[in-house]
Scaffold this active site. Structure first.
Site, PDB file in Angstrom:
ATOM      1  N   ALA A  16      33.736  42.064  -1.094  1.00 30.78           N
ATOM      2  CA  ALA A  16      32.539  41.660  -1.552  1.00 30.78           C
ATOM      3  C   ALA A  16      32.564  41.008  -3.007  1.00 30.78           C
ATOM      4  CB  ALA A  16      31.455  42.959  -1.698  1.00 30.78           C
ATOM      5  N   ALA A  67      41.008  46.378  -6.121  1.00 26.50           N
ATOM      6  CA  ALA A  67      39.744  46.042  -6.280  1.00 26.50           C
ATOM      7  C   ALA A  67      39.697  45.382  -7.812  1.00 26.50           C
ATOM      8  CB  ALA A  67      38.739  47.367  -6.432  1.00 26.50           C
ATOM      9  N   ARG A  80       0.837  -1.144  -0.021  1.00 30.88           N
ATOM     10  CA  ARG A  80       0.099   0.003   0.086  1.00 30.88           C
ATOM     11  C   ARG A  80       0.962   1.078   0.181  1.00 30.88           C
ATOM     12  NH1 ARG A  80      -3.992  -1.218   4.911  1.00 30.88           N
ATOM     13  NH2 ARG A  80      -2.578  -2.727   5.166  1.00 30.88           N
TER      14      ARG A  80
END
Ligand code: UD1
Ligand code: MG
Length: 484
Positions: free
Chosen positions: A384, A427, A17
């Site tokens: 970041a 950067a 089942r």
């Protein structure tokens, strides 16, 4: 506990089942398989022996049991001829002949070791041949009914399909959990026949056999009926899963954990939480996750097999096999993949993915970065938008960054590469060569402005018109834009 206890867990049936490729007893709830919960409850009794009867998909079920509980003896039942036959296979495989035998099913995941212990203690104290863990239920349909005589003594169990209409009215049912005197069981099993509605060897026939032998039998109704409830389909799986979770969450709240919204908090059975942990809504703590005291987890966080240090803060994160140090902070929207390790008071910030990397004590990766196969020293700050380019298309390589380094925004570290202690970057640097301690690495060349480039190369576009307007001081651009 009785000096000699054998626990037999029946798990040979197909579980059709469930409509699943996976065997019923292997379906998980609260981070363990159904049979895993039952075997854990069985082991809580510290029995001499645990035997599991396997049949359908016995390779898969057997391998799973062997991995989780290597001490369990496996008995094979080739054809499912009934619960009496299954127990006979178990007794033969284990060579059980003395002491107490407890029979349970592999599909009752809420069963607790404590309930089993009470039941066996009562059975042993009463010196019965057989004890039934019974239940008084509103709807007894499908269960074997416990039949008692006028004095209230148990006489026999009759199965649903063999019961008269009157017998079907009885609401005391057999949970399936039975305790036996092993010597009696050994003598009774060969006497069970299969002349019944299902043509099966019913274990429940042992009750009437004991009475015929003039032996004591008894039934002990369980208070907490859900503990003996079986799972037959996926609706019951979800219902019992939710109930199991409710019990686990409640247990942690009683132990000193704050759960703001129990309804949306999911905690697996093997999770460990420290005192004064706070769990915010929509949080799932899975597998072998451990959370130290005073940590705050959530909202909307999933942690599987993670270790979170005391006082850490994890907000809206998804993590697996990660280690977060004490008082460190993670999130929001962080993805911690296997091997992510963050030191004490470190930070993995917003939209940061970390894999197989060590970020040192107090080191920070605060924004929008991918950190793969890296070692970042203590006190270092990563700018970041940094990508640790760990994959050259064929192999993975590591990036090593020393202590108290400061790297700038939008860097790419092309591994293998090493950046020394106290070093820095400019950067937008693409760092392909090692940076010595204290050095500043700049890789984007000096800036060069190509005058009136947009006017020549983008003539006729709003970009060119805006530039022209700025350079000439004429407001032509607005009219031209409206016309175009
Ligand atoms: C059984 C009991 C019934 C009880 C009910 C509780 C018998 C005859 N009946 O009925 O009194 O109220 O459980 O749920 O015992 N199994 C095997 N091999 C077999 C047959 C069964 O291993 O040959 C295992 C199944 O996998 C399952 C358990 O035994 O885990 C019970 O079998 P099932 O067919 O569900 O028995 P019921 O008819 O529900
Ligand atoms: Mg059943």
């Amino acid at each position: 506990m009785s000096s000699e206890l054998t626990v037999i867990v029946l798990a040979a049936g197909g579980g059709t089942r469930m409509k699943s490729k996976t065997m019923k007893v292997l379906h998980p709830l609260a981070g363990r398989s159904m049979i895993g919960h039952v075997l854990a409850a069985a082991h809580a009794l510290e029995p001499q022996q645990v035997v599991a009867v396997v049949g359908h998909q016995r390779e898969a079920v057997g391998a799973h049991i062997h991995q989780a509980f290597p001490d369990v003896v496996l008995a094979v039942q080739e054809d499912q001829l009934g619960t009496g036959h299954a127990v006979r296979m178990a007794v033969e495989a284990a060579g059980t002949s003395a002491g107490t035998v407890l029979v349970a099913y592999g599909d009752t995941p809420l069963l607790s070791g404590e309930s089993l212990r009470e039941f066996v203690a009562e059975h042993d104290a009463a010196e019965r041949a057989v004890s039934i863990l019974s239940g008084i239920v509103a709807d007894p349909f499908g269960y074997g009914r416990v039949l008692r005589n006028d004095e209230g003594d148990v006489e026999s169990i009759v199965e649903e399909k063999d019961a008269t209409r009157e017998q079907r009215e009885v609401r005391e049912i057999n949970s399936g959990i039975l305790a036996f005197d092993a010597a009696f069981l050994g003598s009774a099993l060969p006497r069970i026949g299969n002349d019944n509605a299902k043509g099966e060897y019913y274990l429940t026939d042992t009750i009437a056999i004991a009475r015929e032998d003039g032996l004591t039998v008894g039934a002990h109704p369980v208070d907490d009926v859900m503990q003996t409830e079986g799972v037959n389909d996926r609706v019951q799986l979800a219902r019992l899963g939710a109930e199991l979770n409710r019990r686990i969450v409640e247990g942690w709240m009683r132990a000193g954990v704050t759960v703001m919204d129990p309804a949306t908090t999911w905690i697996d059975a093997d999770v460990v939480l420290g005192g004064d942990v706070t769990i915010l809504p929509g949080t799932q703590l899975l597998g072998a996750t451990v959370v130290g005291e005073d940590a705050v987890i959530g909202p909307d966080t999933t942690l599987k097999d993670c270790e979170i240090g005391p006082g850490a803060r994890v907000v809206r994160a998804h993590g697996e096999l990660a280690v977060i140090g004490a008082e460190a902070s993670v999130g929001p929207f962080s993805y911690l993949r296997p091997g992510a390790t963050l030191g004490v008071k470190g930070k993995i910030g917003a939209f940061v993915e970390v894999k197989n990397s060590t970020i040192g004590e107090g080191a920070k990766v605060p924004h929008l970065s991918y950190v793969g196969d890296a070692d970042i020293g203590e006190g270092t700050n990563i700018g970041a938008g940094t990508i640790f380019a760990n994959y050259d298309g064929v192999e993975k390589h590591r990036t090593r960054i020393g202590r108290h380094a400061k790297t700038a925004s939008n860097n790419t570290f092309v591994a293998p590469v090493e950046i020394g202690d106290g070093a820095g970057t400019g950067a937008g640097a693409v760092v392909r060569r090692d940076v010595p301690p204290g050095a500043l690495a700049v890789s984007s060349g000096p800036q060069r402005n190509i005058d009136e480039w947009a006017l020549r190369k983008r003539a006729g576009t709003p970009q060119a018109r805006a530039a022209e307007e700025a350079l000439t001081g004429r407001p032509d651009a607005e009219r031209d834009v409206a016309e175009s």
